[in-house]
Design an enzyme around this catalytic site. Structure first.
Site, short mmCIF file in Angstrom:
data_model
loop_
_atom_site.label_atom_id
_atom_site.label_comp_id
_atom_site.label_asym_id
_atom_site.label_seq_id
_atom_site.Cartn_x
_atom_site.Cartn_y
_atom_site.Cartn_z
CG HIS A 210 -2.02 0.92 1.25
ND1 HIS A 210 -2.16 1.92 2.20
CD2 HIS A 210 -3.09 1.06 0.42
CE1 HIS A 210 -3.25 2.62 1.97
NE2 HIS A 210 -3.84 2.12 0.90
CE LYS A 212 -1.40 4.93 -1.49
NZ LYS A 212 -2.02 4.32 -0.30
CG ASP A 217 17.87 12.96 -10.00
OD1 ASP A 217 17.94 11.89 -10.65
OD2 ASP A 217 17.62 14.06 -10.53
CG HIS A 383 -7.73 8.20 0.34
ND1 HIS A 383 -6.43 8.16 -0.12
CD2 HIS A 383 -8.13 6.91 0.45
CE1 HIS A 383 -6.05 6.91 -0.30
NE2 HIS A 383 -7.07 6.13 0.04
CE LYS A 385 -4.19 6.72 3.01
NZ LYS A 385 -5.53 6.28 3.12
CG ASP A 390 1.73 16.87 22.69
OD1 ASP A 390 0.53 16.70 22.94
OD2 ASP A 390 2.64 16.26 23.29
#
Length: 465
Positions: A210, A212, A217, A383, A385, A390
């Site tokens: 999952h 990404k 470079d 979608h 995440k 704090d």
């Protein structure tokens, strides 16, 4: 078929079910799961044997044999990199650093890329500027307008002599046509499907990559929740507009992301991609790459969230599309409330997976009863995440708050300790909460009885969601 042959077949299925039940008792992660599988395999093997074959395993076998982590040092910060300049706030996350067997590193530039249009403009421009090596990994790649934009850039870079390596998940990208891959290969792009291709994992559908990750470079990296598809640009109702966040990193943690890609690449191809040194960066943020997956000896994803939440003293703000916490994370959130921490969870108002949405609604009800403030994002599908701890710490990545991300998927996030970056994340989430509706107990209590039953049934599948 004769009666004797039918009887023999039934007996054989029950014998196989008995052996599978023993395997389930020995290897299933939780007692509840072991009981469920064992009873089903013993009583109804003709119904449960095939699902157990595809879904029963809880460990991705073989991956760690070729990628043994370095021995744990006596200090969580020990490394060849000078770590004297890391933010003092990193020390409270020493358990996460030890779990990852890598230290926090200092000297990072971090930038939030909010929503698909802005994020892909920056990411595609960075890819188009690659001069030596381009590493690209997505869970989903679609052969649509955005997918073809990516394809064209990859072909152009390969034609210019850049080493281009691409990974996509075989299940997440199941709809990607072969011609898309063949065109890239014909143009000099090394592209592979991440699959459980070793015999011990071949039949497993539970395990998915999952992550990404884009590394340009060895100097710039991108991680987050965005995949390659027009829906991530908010172009496909009814989920549009699509709310998501990507993170751009520059600094020494790019080397860790590059190595993470290399581990996945080596598992599939047997070879290493080109690995470039990450140049120095004049940024000030301290960061730790957090990687998790089903090959880990511990449940790294769940431990990461629980450890981070347990260190909160002022606030824990979470954004997740799938709110299906396990016992450890649920307890960490409830304890934070009891400490007087401002705990808020942002979840979608629209479902993309009905079963997960039903289970999430029940978990949201229990969370509200425990004093956790839960909000539903209204404009479109959420979608994103994101985790804010704090006033100095935040994490962005691919990890959802569910069992699939905790223990079944290969995931990645970056935990940053930097007041400036945390303030940027707080500003972003404050705006998101402004477009959200608070959830109260009536959402569950006023639901029709059969819908409430469906929520409880959906929750039975928490370990697979």
């Amino acid at each position: 078929m004769t009666a004797s042959a039918l009887t023999l077949g039934i007996v054989l299925l029950h014998v196989l079910g008995m052996f599978a039940a023993m395997h389930a008792v020995m290897h299933t992660r939780t007692p509840q799961g072991a009981i469920g599988w064992a009873l089903g395999l013993l009583v109804l093997p003709y119904v449960t044997l095939l699902p157990y074959l595809y879904l029963g395993s809880s460990r991705f076998l073989g991956y760690r044999v070729a990628h043994r982590p370095p021995p744990r040092s006596t200090s969580a910060a020990a490394d060849t990199t000078d770590t004297t300049a890391i933010d003092a706030g990193c020390t409270r996350f020493a358990a996460i650093s030890a779990l990852q067997r890598r230290p926090f590193r200092s000297g990072h530039k971090l930038r939030l890329l909010i929503d698909g249009e802005a994020a892909f403009e920056v990411m595609l421009a960075a890819m188009a500027a690659a001069e030596h090596c381009l590493l690209v990994q997505f869970f989903i790649i679609h052969d649509d307008a955005l997918g073809r934009r990516l394809q064209q850039i990859l072909l152009e870079r390969a034609a210019a002599g850049v080493h281009v390596c691409v990974l996509f998940d075989g299940i997440g990208s199941h709809a990607l046509p072969r011609r898309y891959v063949d065109t890239l290969r014909a143009g000099g792009v090394a592209i592979h499907r991440f699959a459980t291709h070793r015999w011990r994992n071949r039949l497993q559908l539970n395990f998915r990559n999952h992550r990404k990750i884009v590394v340009v470079d060895g100097a710039r990296a991108f991680i987050g929740g965005l995949n390659v598809g027009d829906e991530y640009l908010g172009l496909k109702p009814p989920l549009a507009p699509w709310r998501d966040t990507q993170l751009e990193l520059q600094g020494p943690a790019v080397a860790d992301l590059q190595q993470l890609f290399a581990d996945d690449w080596q598992w599939i191809t047997g070879d290493l991609p080109p690995l470039l040194p990450s140049p120095p960066c004049d940024g000030h943020a301290s960061a730790l790459v957090v990687a998790s997956g089903p090959a880990d000896p511990q449940e790294t994803g769940s431990l990461f969230f629980a450890a981070a939440i347990n260190e909160a003293r002022q606030r824990v703000w979470l954004s997740t599309p799938y709110y299906v916490p396990d016992n450890a994370v649920r307890a960490a959130l409830q304890l934070a409330v009891l400490r007087g921490v401002d705990v808020r969870v942002l979840i979608p108002a629209r479902p993309d997976h009905r079963t997960v949405f039903l289970a999430s609604t029940l978990h949201a009800y229990h969370a509200v009863r425990a004093g956790i403030r839960v909000f539903r994002y209204q404009p479109g599908f959420l979608h994103q995440k994101a985790l804010l701890i704090d006033r100095d710490s935040a994490a962005i990545g691919s990890m959802n708050l569910d069992s699939r991300s905790f223990r079944l998927n290969f995931e990645v996030a970056a935990l940053a300790v930097d007041p400036v970056f945390a303030a940027d994340v707080a500003t972003m989430l404050t705006e998101d909460f402004r477009h959200a509706r608070a959830v109260d107990e009536r959402e569950y209590r006023d639901a029709p009885y059969l819908r409430r039953v469906a929520m409880h049934v959906a929750r039975l599948f928490d370990p697979l969601l």
